[in-house]
Write a protein that holds these residues in place. Sequence first.
Motif, PDB file in Angstrom:
ATOM      1  N   VAL A  51       0.865  -1.174   0.000  1.00 18.15           N
ATOM      2  CA  VAL A  51       0.000   0.000   0.000  1.00 18.15           C
ATOM      3  C   VAL A  51       0.905   1.229   0.000  1.00 18.15           C
ATOM      4  CG1 VAL A  51      -1.854   1.250   1.187  1.00 18.15           C
ATOM      5  CG2 VAL A  51      -1.692  -1.215   1.462  1.00 18.15           C
ATOM      6  N   MET A  52       0.462   2.282  -0.689  1.00 19.02           N
ATOM      7  CA  MET A  52       1.166   3.559  -0.649  1.00 19.02           C
ATOM      8  C   MET A  52       0.242   4.589  -0.022  1.00 19.02           C
ATOM      9  SD  MET A  52       2.496   6.031  -3.774  1.00 19.02           S
ATOM     10  CE  MET A  52       3.973   5.164  -4.251  1.00 19.02           C
ATOM     11  N   VAL A  53       0.800   5.404   0.874  1.00 13.41           N
ATOM     12  CA  VAL A  53       0.085   6.550   1.426  1.00 13.41           C
ATOM     13  C   VAL A  53       0.793   7.776   0.871  1.00 13.41           C
ATOM     14  CG1 VAL A  53      -0.611   7.795   3.509  1.00 13.41           C
ATOM     15  CG2 VAL A  53      -0.567   5.286   3.507  1.00 13.41           C
ATOM     16  N   LEU A  54       0.070   8.582   0.110  1.00 12.09           N
ATOM     17  CA  LEU A  54       0.668   9.629  -0.702  1.00 12.09           C
ATOM     18  C   LEU A  54       0.061  10.994  -0.407  1.00 12.09           C
ATOM     19  CD1 LEU A  54       2.400  10.464  -3.208  1.00 12.09           C
ATOM     20  CD2 LEU A  54       0.500   9.665  -4.632  1.00 12.09           C
ATOM     21  N   ASP A  55       0.938  11.961  -0.139  1.00 13.04           N
ATOM     22  CA  ASP A  55       0.508  13.342   0.068  1.00 13.04           C
ATOM     23  C   ASP A  55       0.144  13.958  -1.283  1.00 13.04           C
ATOM     24  OD1 ASP A  55       0.026  15.792   1.354  1.00 13.04           O
ATOM     25  OD2 ASP A  55       2.117  16.393   1.244  1.00 13.04           O
ATOM     26  N   LEU A  56      -0.847  14.801  -1.290  1.00 13.81           N
ATOM     27  CA  LEU A  56      -1.294  15.439  -2.522  1.00 13.81           C
ATOM     28  C   LEU A  56      -0.373  16.581  -2.941  1.00 13.81           C
ATOM     29  CD1 LEU A  56      -3.554  15.728  -4.692  1.00 13.81           C
ATOM     30  CD2 LEU A  56      -4.661  17.319  -3.128  1.00 13.81           C
ATOM     31  N   LYS A  57      -0.057  17.455  -1.993  1.00 11.12           N
ATOM     32  CA  LYS A  57       0.691  18.680  -2.328  1.00 11.12           C
ATOM     33  C   LYS A  57       2.136  18.555  -1.886  1.00 11.12           C
ATOM     34  CE  LYS A  57      -3.206  21.435  -2.889  1.00 11.12           C
ATOM     35  NZ  LYS A  57      -3.732  22.717  -3.076  1.00 11.12           N
ATOM     36  N   MET A  58       3.016  18.478  -2.870  1.00 14.76           N
ATOM     37  CA  MET A  58       4.448  18.417  -2.598  1.00 14.76           C
ATOM     38  C   MET A  58       5.154  19.289  -3.628  1.00 14.76           C
ATOM     39  SD  MET A  58       5.069  14.359  -1.878  1.00 14.76           S
ATOM     40  CE  MET A  58       4.416  13.822  -3.449  1.00 14.76           C
ATOM     41  N   PRO A  59       6.284  19.869  -3.245  1.00  4.33           N
ATOM     42  CA  PRO A  59       7.047  20.638  -4.238  1.00  4.33           C
ATOM     43  C   PRO A  59       7.620  19.703  -5.300  1.00  4.33           C
ATOM     44  CG  PRO A  59       8.213  20.524  -2.135  1.00  4.33           C
ATOM     45  CD  PRO A  59       6.886  19.880  -1.931  1.00  4.33           C
ATOM     46  N   GLY A  60       7.839  20.240  -6.468  1.00  8.11           N
ATOM     47  CA  GLY A  60       8.342  19.406  -7.558  1.00  8.11           C
ATOM     48  C   GLY A  60       7.198  18.607  -8.148  1.00  8.11           C
ATOM     49  N   MET A  61       7.286  17.328  -8.042  1.00 13.98           N
ATOM     50  CA  MET A  61       6.276  16.427  -8.578  1.00 13.98           C
ATOM     51  C   MET A  61       5.082  16.371  -7.623  1.00 13.98           C
ATOM     52  SD  MET A  61       7.293  12.614  -9.709  1.00 13.98           S
ATOM     53  CE  MET A  61       6.597  11.940 -11.182  1.00 13.98           C
ATOM     54  N   SER A  62       3.891  16.695  -8.124  1.00 22.28           N
ATOM     55  CA  SER A  62       2.699  16.679  -7.260  1.00 22.28           C
ATOM     56  C   SER A  62       2.278  15.251  -6.940  1.00 22.28           C
ATOM     57  CB  SER A  62       1.540  17.396  -7.948  1.00 22.28           C
ATOM     58  OG  SER A  62       0.977  16.559  -8.953  1.00 22.28           O
ATOM     59  N   GLY A  63       1.454  15.124  -5.914  1.00 20.32           N
ATOM     60  CA  GLY A  63       0.921  13.821  -5.560  1.00 20.32           C
ATOM     61  C   GLY A  63       0.151  13.175  -6.700  1.00 20.32           C
ATOM     62  N   LEU A  64      -0.584  13.981  -7.465  1.00 23.39           N
ATOM     63  CA  LEU A  64      -1.328  13.421  -8.602  1.00 23.39           C
ATOM     64  C   LEU A  64      -0.382  12.875  -9.669  1.00 23.39           C
ATOM     65  CD1 LEU A  64      -4.262  15.980  -8.953  1.00 23.39           C
ATOM     66  CD2 LEU A  64      -4.404  13.596  -8.201  1.00 23.39           C
ATOM     67  N   GLU A  65       0.720  13.569  -9.920  1.00 28.45           N
ATOM     68  CA  GLU A  65       1.701  13.067 -10.877  1.00 28.45           C
ATOM     69  C   GLU A  65       2.323  11.761 -10.382  1.00 28.45           C
ATOM     70  OE1 GLU A  65       3.876  16.751 -12.983  1.00 28.45           O
ATOM     71  OE2 GLU A  65       3.843  16.891 -10.794  1.00 28.45           O
ATOM     72  N   VAL A  66       2.638  11.713  -9.101  1.00 31.43           N
ATOM     73  CA  VAL A  66       3.203  10.494  -8.514  1.00 31.43           C
ATOM     74  C   VAL A  66       2.193   9.357  -8.600  1.00 31.43           C
ATOM     75  CG1 VAL A  66       4.122   9.433  -6.409  1.00 31.43           C
ATOM     76  CG2 VAL A  66       4.713  11.800  -6.973  1.00 31.43           C
ATOM     77  N   LEU A  67       0.933   9.658  -8.297  1.00 30.70           N
ATOM     78  CA  LEU A  67      -0.131   8.659  -8.378  1.00 30.70           C
ATOM     79  C   LEU A  67      -0.197   8.053  -9.778  1.00 30.70           C
ATOM     80  CD1 LEU A  67      -2.738   7.239  -7.324  1.00 30.70           C
ATOM     81  CD2 LEU A  67      -3.982   9.279  -8.071  1.00 30.70           C
ATOM     82  N   ARG A  68      -0.248   8.906 -10.785  1.00 30.99           N
ATOM     83  CA  ARG A  68      -0.369   8.410 -12.169  1.00 30.99           C
ATOM     84  C   ARG A  68       0.835   7.561 -12.572  1.00 30.99           C
ATOM     85  NH1 ARG A  68      -2.242  14.067 -13.095  1.00 30.99           N
ATOM     86  NH2 ARG A  68      -4.495  13.952 -12.903  1.00 30.99           N
ATOM     87  N   GLU A  69       2.029   8.021 -12.229  1.00 32.72           N
ATOM     88  CA  GLU A  69       3.241   7.285 -12.583  1.00 32.72           C
ATOM     89  C   GLU A  69       3.334   5.968 -11.805  1.00 32.72           C
ATOM     90  OE1 GLU A  69       6.700   6.455 -14.701  1.00 32.72           O
ATOM     91  OE2 GLU A  69       5.077   7.878 -15.085  1.00 32.72           O
ATOM     92  N   THR A  70       2.939   6.001 -10.540  1.00 31.29           N
ATOM     93  CA  THR A  70       2.935   4.788  -9.719  1.00 31.29           C
ATOM     94  C   THR A  70       2.012   3.744 -10.322  1.00 31.29           C
ATOM     95  OG1 THR A  70       3.462   5.972  -7.690  1.00 31.29           O
ATOM     96  CG2 THR A  70       2.332   3.867  -7.441  1.00 31.29           C
ATOM     97  N   LEU A  71       0.804   4.158 -10.684  1.00 25.31           N
ATOM     98  CA  LEU A  71      -0.163   3.200 -11.214  1.00 25.31           C
ATOM     99  C   LEU A  71       0.206   2.730 -12.622  1.00 25.31           C
ATOM    100  CD1 LEU A  71      -3.488   4.625  -9.780  1.00 25.31           C
ATOM    101  CD2 LEU A  71      -2.055   2.759  -8.916  1.00 25.31           C
ATOM    102  N   ARG A  72       1.014   3.502 -13.327  1.00 30.61           N
ATOM    103  CA  ARG A  72       1.525   3.048 -14.618  1.00 30.61           C
ATOM    104  C   ARG A  72       2.541   1.922 -14.388  1.00 30.61           C
ATOM    105  NH1 ARG A  72       5.437   3.483 -17.977  1.00 30.61           N
ATOM    106  NH2 ARG A  72       6.766   4.919 -16.818  1.00 30.61           N
ATOM    107  N   LYS A  73       3.361   2.068 -13.347  1.00 30.33           N
ATOM    108  CA  LYS A  73       4.397   1.077 -13.033  1.00 30.33           C
ATOM    109  C   LYS A  73       3.844  -0.108 -12.250  1.00 30.33           C
ATOM    110  CE  LYS A  73       8.362   4.162 -12.916  1.00 30.33           C
ATOM    111  NZ  LYS A  73       9.575   4.518 -12.209  1.00 30.33           N
TER     112      LYS A  73
END
Length: 130
Positions: A51-73
């Motif tokens: 399971v991943m627990v992911l913050d939405l607002k982060m500098p650089g890569m946003s949580g939404l960008e991380v979410l999309r890339e994570t689910l692609r991988k």
Amino acid sequence: MTNAIRVLLVDDESEFVETLAERLEIRGFEPAVALNGAAALERLAETRPQVMVLDLKMPGMSGLEVLRETLRKAPELPVIMLTGHGSEQERDEALASGAATYLQKPIDIETLSKLLTETASTGAVPGEEA
């Protein structure tokens, strides 16, 4: 070999995420921490979280960008968005992008522990319709 649930915690607030990791470890989880999106994506392969627990607002890569890339991988990985600053629109976007659920900080550690256990065992958030 341990049966501990592997959780990847991603949040740019180091004090918050380190404290959360400690509290989860006490409860028998195996937490790994990443302080930004790039680090989270690197840690994915290393830690193989359940399971991943992911913050939405982060500098650089946003949580939404991380979410999309994570689910692609790792499309099977449940991702719980946890934020202190989210809007309804961001919630809707996160869920539409594949987040298992979207929670507001602060969250009770017992509630989160139960949610992580149930999500890791089923791959879905309890009570959520697919």
